[in-house]
Write an enzyme that holds these catalytic residues in place. Structure first.
Site, PDB file in Angstrom:
ATOM      1  N   HIS A   1       0.822  -1.206   0.000  1.00 44.03           N
ATOM      2  CA  HIS A   1       0.000   0.000   0.000  1.00 44.03           C
ATOM      3  C   HIS A   1       0.855   1.254   0.000  1.00 44.03           C
ATOM      4  CE1 HIS A   1       0.853   0.653   4.310  1.00 44.03           C
ATOM      5  NE2 HIS A   1       0.715  -0.663   4.455  1.00 44.03           N
TER       6      HIS A   1
ATOM      7  N   CYS B   1       2.497  -3.298   6.810  1.00 48.65           N
ATOM      8  CA  CYS B   1       3.054  -4.355   5.967  1.00 48.65           C
ATOM      9  C   CYS B   1       4.137  -3.777   5.057  1.00 48.65           C
ATOM     10  CB  CYS B   1       1.933  -5.005   5.155  1.00 48.65           C
ATOM     11  SG  CYS B   1       0.695  -5.850   6.146  1.00 48.65           S
TER      12      CYS B   1
END
Length: 220
Positions: free
Chosen positions: A179, A195
């Site tokens: 992302h 992440c």
């Protein structure tokens, strides 16, 4: 004979220079970059402020980050097919595999969750300006996030950023995401949480390249 040799050497030098110029131009095009008049990639344009999804994305201060983390085309011989994403959390790189033993390489930031999972998955969902759902353990650590238990709407203050790629194995959500980020200084570092995060302009570039169902390989 001497004249012929000089002519040959000059011709070969011109030929090699032209090949190098074409190669540099192709490498820049492969990475979604344009070239300055001097033949160098125009990163100021690539990381400039832009309007996206109704939001004004700020420019990236890319000069404050090691150039190895700037988007670029690199040699990357691999057994994986073009269109595959290979994530190397330890070295803070993400590769989008191209044909001919090459890849577009992006710098990434890695949070604790980024080291918690490795293996192969596929991209099942792609989202523009997605909602962010803080994990329960994060809410426990930071109680002020309770207000986002049902999700924080997409926007400039959303830590998922401009795009999200969601990794699944069969019908199981790995909870692993690639992302954007609203903390551009975290690229090339071990971030505190999350992440795999990328600069907003880079995740938009990757998002436009990758197809649903694409394979993602996360190295251990």
């Amino acid at each position: 004979m001497a004249y012929s040799r000089r002519l040959f050497v000059f011709g070969m030098a011109a030929f090699l220079a032209a090949c190098q110029s074409r190669s540099q131009k192709q490498a820049a095009l492969d990475a979604g970059l344009t070239l300055d008049p001097d033949g160098t990639p125009d990163y100021a344009l690539a990381y400039a402020a832009r309007r996206d999804g109704g939001f004004n994305l700020p420019a990236i201060d890319y000069l404050a980050t090691d150039p190895q983390y700037w988007r670029q085309t690199v040699r990357y011989p691999t057994r994986h097919e073009p269109g595959t994403i290979v994530v190397d959390p330890s070295n803070k790189f993400l590769y989008f595999v191209l044909e001919g033993g090459r890849a577009v390489r992006y710098g990434i930031g890695v949070g604790r969750a980024g080291f918690a999972w490795n293996g192969e998955a596929v991209i099942r969902f792609k989202r523009e300006w997605p909602k962010w759902f803080p994990p329960d353990e994060m809410i426990e650590r930071e109680p002020h996030l309770e207000k986002y238990r049902d999700g924080q709407e997409g926007g400039l203050n959303n830590p998922i950023g401009a795009r999200g790629l969601y990794l699944w194995q069969g019908n199981v959500d790995t909870l692993y995401r690639i992302h954007g980020t609203n903390q551009p200084q975290s690229i090339g570092t071990n971030a505190s949480s999350g992440c795999i995060r990328m600069w907003q302009q880079d995740i938009i570039d990757l998002y436009d390249r990758v197809e649903l169902g694409a394979k993602v390989v996360v190295l251990g």
